[in-house]
Design a protein around this motif. Structure first.
Motif, PDB file in Angstrom:
ATOM      1  N   ALA A  83      -8.118 -14.963  18.874  1.00  0.00           N
ATOM      2  CA  ALA A  83      -6.834 -15.392  18.747  1.00  0.00           C
ATOM      3  C   ALA A  83      -6.060 -15.544  17.337  1.00  0.00           C
ATOM      4  CB  ALA A  83      -6.761 -16.615  19.466  1.00  0.00           C
ATOM      5  N   PHE A  84      -7.068 -15.249  16.482  1.00  0.00           N
ATOM      6  CA  PHE A  84      -6.579 -15.436  15.068  1.00  0.00           C
ATOM      7  C   PHE A  84      -6.427 -14.088  14.413  1.00  0.00           C
ATOM      8  CE2 PHE A  84      -8.771 -19.390  16.046  1.00  0.00           C
ATOM      9  CZ  PHE A  84      -7.562 -20.376  15.630  1.00  0.00           C
ATOM     10  N   ALA A  85      -6.772 -13.129  15.102  1.00  0.00           N
ATOM     11  CA  ALA A  85      -6.633 -11.747  14.702  1.00  0.00           C
ATOM     12  C   ALA A  85      -5.400 -11.395  14.212  1.00  0.00           C
ATOM     13  CB  ALA A  85      -7.178 -10.378  15.642  1.00  0.00           C
ATOM     14  N   VAL A  86      -4.912 -10.296  13.411  1.00  0.00           N
ATOM     15  CA  VAL A  86      -3.602  -9.855  13.196  1.00  0.00           C
ATOM     16  C   VAL A  86      -3.156  -9.606  14.556  1.00  0.00           C
ATOM     17  CG1 VAL A  86      -2.151  -8.411  12.042  1.00  0.00           C
ATOM     18  CG2 VAL A  86      -4.333  -9.423  11.008  1.00  0.00           C
ATOM     19  N   GLY A  87      -1.857 -10.031  15.061  1.00  0.00           N
ATOM     20  CA  GLY A  87      -1.240  -9.746  16.192  1.00  0.00           C
ATOM     21  C   GLY A  87      -0.199 -10.666  16.650  1.00  0.00           C
ATOM     22  N   LEU A  88       0.359 -10.488  17.807  1.00  0.00           N
ATOM     23  CA  LEU A  88       1.473 -11.009  18.233  1.00  0.00           C
ATOM     24  C   LEU A  88       0.933 -12.161  19.295  1.00  0.00           C
ATOM     25  CD1 LEU A  88       3.773  -8.060  18.682  1.00  0.00           C
ATOM     26  CD2 LEU A  88       3.952  -9.779  17.037  1.00  0.00           C
ATOM     27  N   THR A  89       1.164 -13.490  19.053  1.00  0.00           N
ATOM     28  CA  THR A  89       0.603 -14.383  19.967  1.00  0.00           C
ATOM     29  C   THR A  89       1.552 -14.396  21.207  1.00  0.00           C
ATOM     30  OG1 THR A  89       1.723 -16.102  18.948  1.00  0.00           O
ATOM     31  CG2 THR A  89      -0.548 -15.875  18.434  1.00  0.00           C
ATOM     32  N   CYS A  90       2.738 -13.893  21.282  1.00  0.00           N
ATOM     33  CA  CYS A  90       3.369 -13.923  22.431  1.00  0.00           C
ATOM     34  C   CYS A  90       3.105 -12.721  23.582  1.00  0.00           C
ATOM     35  CB  CYS A  90       4.921 -13.772  21.980  1.00  0.00           C
ATOM     36  SG  CYS A  90       5.319 -12.039  21.192  1.00  0.00           S
ATOM     37  N   ALA A 121       0.736  -1.322   0.048  1.00  0.00           N
ATOM     38  CA  ALA A 121      -0.169   0.117   0.185  1.00  0.00           C
ATOM     39  C   ALA A 121       0.633   1.269  -0.055  1.00  0.00           C
ATOM     40  CB  ALA A 121      -0.852   0.199   1.239  1.00  0.00           C
ATOM     41  N   ALA A 122       1.883   1.147   0.960  1.00  0.00           N
ATOM     42  CA  ALA A 122       2.794   2.223   0.902  1.00  0.00           C
ATOM     43  C   ALA A 122       3.454   2.516  -0.557  1.00  0.00           C
ATOM     44  CB  ALA A 122       3.820   2.246   1.899  1.00  0.00           C
ATOM     45  N   ILE A 123       3.946   1.608  -1.265  1.00  0.00           N
ATOM     46  CA  ILE A 123       4.498   1.714  -2.503  1.00  0.00           C
ATOM     47  C   ILE A 123       3.531   2.506  -3.569  1.00  0.00           C
ATOM     48  CG2 ILE A 123       5.155   0.621  -4.808  1.00  0.00           C
ATOM     49  CD1 ILE A 123       6.240  -1.576  -2.932  1.00  0.00           C
ATOM     50  N   GLU A 124       2.268   2.037  -3.431  1.00  0.00           N
ATOM     51  CA  GLU A 124       1.130   2.575  -4.361  1.00  0.00           C
ATOM     52  C   GLU A 124       0.720   3.845  -3.947  1.00  0.00           C
ATOM     53  OE1 GLU A 124      -3.523   1.556  -5.689  1.00  0.00           O
ATOM     54  OE2 GLU A 124      -2.276  -0.039  -4.604  1.00  0.00           O
ATOM     55  N   SER A 125       0.805   4.309  -2.587  1.00  0.00           N
ATOM     56  CA  SER A 125       0.256   5.624  -2.209  1.00  0.00           C
ATOM     57  C   SER A 125       1.319   6.687  -2.228  1.00  0.00           C
ATOM     58  CB  SER A 125      -0.389   5.551  -0.866  1.00  0.00           C
ATOM     59  OG  SER A 125       0.507   5.179  -0.006  1.00  0.00           O
ATOM     60  N   GLY A 126       2.791   6.089  -1.854  1.00  0.00           N
ATOM     61  CA  GLY A 126       3.747   7.112  -1.887  1.00  0.00           C
ATOM     62  C   GLY A 126       3.764   7.708  -0.334  1.00  0.00           C
ATOM     63  N   GLU A 127       2.848   7.102   0.608  1.00  0.00           N
ATOM     64  CA  GLU A 127       2.905   7.832   1.649  1.00  0.00           C
ATOM     65  C   GLU A 127       3.416   6.947   2.995  1.00  0.00           C
ATOM     66  OE1 GLU A 127       1.751  10.824   2.487  1.00  0.00           O
ATOM     67  OE2 GLU A 127       1.472  11.279   0.495  1.00  0.00           O
ATOM     68  N   PRO A 128       4.247   7.357   4.044  1.00  0.00           N
ATOM     69  CA  PRO A 128       4.640   6.613   5.008  1.00  0.00           C
ATOM     70  C   PRO A 128       3.665   6.315   5.970  1.00  0.00           C
ATOM     71  CG  PRO A 128       5.375   8.589   5.205  1.00  0.00           C
ATOM     72  CD  PRO A 128       4.748   8.662   4.012  1.00  0.00           C
ATOM     73  N   VAL A 129       3.831   5.390   7.005  1.00  0.00           N
ATOM     74  CA  VAL A 129       2.719   5.028   7.904  1.00  0.00           C
ATOM     75  C   VAL A 129       3.216   4.513   8.955  1.00  0.00           C
ATOM     76  CG1 VAL A 129       1.921   2.858   6.908  1.00  0.00           C
ATOM     77  CG2 VAL A 129       0.370   4.249   8.353  1.00  0.00           C
ATOM     78  N   LEU A 130       2.630   4.727  10.175  1.00  0.00           N
ATOM     79  CA  LEU A 130       3.198   4.210  11.439  1.00  0.00           C
ATOM     80  C   LEU A 130       2.054   3.356  12.030  1.00  0.00           C
ATOM     81  CD1 LEU A 130       5.464   4.061  13.924  1.00  0.00           C
ATOM     82  CD2 LEU A 130       4.471   5.792  14.908  1.00  0.00           C
ATOM     83  N   GLU A 131       2.146   2.145  12.334  1.00  0.00           N
ATOM     84  CA  GLU A 131       1.298   1.199  12.737  1.00  0.00           C
ATOM     85  C   GLU A 131       1.767   0.344  14.161  1.00  0.00           C
ATOM     86  OE1 GLU A 131      -1.515   0.243  11.465  1.00  0.00           O
ATOM     87  OE2 GLU A 131      -1.695   1.320   9.586  1.00  0.00           O
ATOM     88  N   ARG A 132       0.636   0.152  14.785  1.00  0.00           N
ATOM     89  CA  ARG A 132       1.058  -0.761  16.036  1.00  0.00           C
ATOM     90  C   ARG A 132       0.344  -2.097  15.855  1.00  0.00           C
ATOM     91  NH1 ARG A 132       0.918   1.687  22.004  1.00  0.00           N
ATOM     92  NH2 ARG A 132       2.757   2.167  21.278  1.00  0.00           N
ATOM     93  N   PHE A 133       0.984  -3.266  16.058  1.00  0.00           N
ATOM     94  CA  PHE A 133       0.549  -4.727  16.216  1.00  0.00           C
ATOM     95  C   PHE A 133       0.623  -5.127  17.603  1.00  0.00           C
ATOM     96  CE2 PHE A 133       1.901  -3.631  11.961  1.00  0.00           C
ATOM     97  CZ  PHE A 133       1.116  -4.167  11.376  1.00  0.00           C
ATOM     98  N   GLY A 134      -0.435  -5.438  18.219  1.00  0.00           N
ATOM     99  CA  GLY A 134      -0.500  -5.994  19.419  1.00  0.00           C
ATOM    100  C   GLY A 134      -1.411  -7.444  19.395  1.00  0.00           C
TER     101      GLY A 134
END
Length: 394
Positions: free
Chosen positions: A84-91, A65-78
């Protein structure tokens, strides 16, 4: 990005655009340290990793998406307790990931930074990861004697911010540190809770830390192998030419025939707080002159092989040589952790374990014996935040 620098440089040289996702913040039991990176090019090829697998798919999509838009983004993953199957860190940890598109030739700071990383020139890559929209993604490549790139967009006070960022990044480069900086638009250091601040992520790319192994014995060969595995530039030194040979230590970066203390004296400009010394000769005529110098140097670790009796005799001689209690307390002797090691390979694991624990602040207890954080240094350094980036599975 150092681990994937060769591929990035190849993409860059060919004029191929790509996006780089970099871990810029870690909290809890996250799998990768700040600076870990994954990159994706316009053809969809991916290199590197930000999480060891937990969120790679989501980060891959962010890069596209960043390549297509040319815009940087800051994301948080938790981790998501609800799904339990959501995008996140099982640790159970949290990763802040900054995704930045790169178009070769369009960003002098990134262009210069990638060139330095690829050819081994020490450089601090400083990027704005949070702040005014006009500054987001702005990059400076800072070396010991110069800087490339600019924070040319934004308010009139941005010049002060740029000067402060260059100075701070150069100090971090000198110390070999990677981490966040929070500055005001006027360049003053700020608390991240203040309004109107700019958050920068500074990655220091420096030569590999050094491991100096003194004593060309059979145990040294195993220590050399594990030192290389841990990413050290490994030198073996011994005054006896019959033992100090490249044939006996083919995996060492250097094999030096010299008296240990004399060789150490010649290396003062090449050692720093990341340097580790493993003294394996357990021969007083070599050890004492060497340790007398080593324990007064700002190196990260000094360990010496020998029995407890050898250690006591060694301490007496070092005190007679004028070393203080504080200096002697830096000596790890007998070297290594108590693993019950017998073979050279087991002993090398013991030595490596002690070096890692000393560097990272580990307790040396089994992880199953406690319930606290397993990444001591990251937990101690993790900043508290009240405002978080947009979050997945929070």
């Amino acid at each position: 990005m150092q681990d994937i620098a060769e591929q990035l440089r190849a993409w860059h040289a060919s004029g191929r655009s790509f996006a780089v996702a970099t871990v810029v913040g870690v909290s809890g039991s996250a799998p990768r340290d700040p600076g870990a990176a994954l990159a994706v090019d316009t053809a969809g090829e991916a290199v590197g990793s930000v999480s060891g697998g937990c969120v790679e798919g989501a980060v891959y999509e962010l890069c596209q998406a960043a390549i297509e838009s040319g815009e940087p983004v800051l994301e948080r993953f938790g981790y998501s307790d609800e799904d339990a199957f959501a995008v996140g860190l099982t640790c159970g940890g949290i990763l802040d990931v900054f995704v930045q598109p790169v178009v070769p030739g369009s960003d002098p700071g990134m262009d210069a930074g990638l060139a330095c990383i690829a050819d081994g020139t020490p450089v601090a890559l400083a990027r704005v990861i949070d702040g005014p929209a006009g500054l987001l993604g702005a990059t400076l490549a800072v070396t010991a004697d110069g800087a490339s790139g600019s924070l040319s967009v934004g308010p009139s006070t941005v010049g002060a911010l740029e000067r402060a960022l260059v100075a701070e990044a150069r100090a971090m480069l000198d110390a070999g540190r990677t981490g966040r900086l929070v500055l005001g638009l006027d360049g003053r250091p700020c608390d991240e809770h203040e309004q109107g601040t700019v958050t920068c992520f500074v990655e220091s790319y420096v030569p590999a830390p050094r491991m100096l192994v003194f004593g060309a014995i059979d145990f040294a060969a195993a220590v050399v192998r594990i030192g290389k595995f841990l990413g050290y530039h490994v030198t073996v030194c011994d005054a006896r030419p019959v033992f100090a040979t490249t044939r006996r230590f083919p995996e060492a970066d250097e094999v030096v025939v010299d008296w240990p203390h004399r060789y150490l004296d010649s290396q003062l400009g090449r050692i720093d707080g990341r340097t580790v010394l493993c003294v394996l000769t357990h021969d007083a005529k070599f050890d004492i002159p060497l340790l007398e110098r080593a324990l007064r140097l700002p190196v990260g670790y000094v360990g010496a092989m020998g029995s407890r009796r050898t250690h006591r005799d060694r301490e007496v001689k070092l005190r007679e040589a004028g070393l203080t209690d504080a200096e002697l307390a830096r000596l790890r002797s007998p070297i290594g952790l108590d693993l019950g090691a017998r073979t050279p390979e087991e002993t090398a694991v013991s030595v490596a374990a002690e070096i890692i624990a000393h560097r990272r602040g580990g307790s040396c207890l089994p992880l199953s014996a406690g319930d606290g954080p397993i990444h001591h240094d990251v937990a101690a350094a993790a900043p508290e935040t009240t405002e978080a980036p947009r979050t997945h599975a929070a």
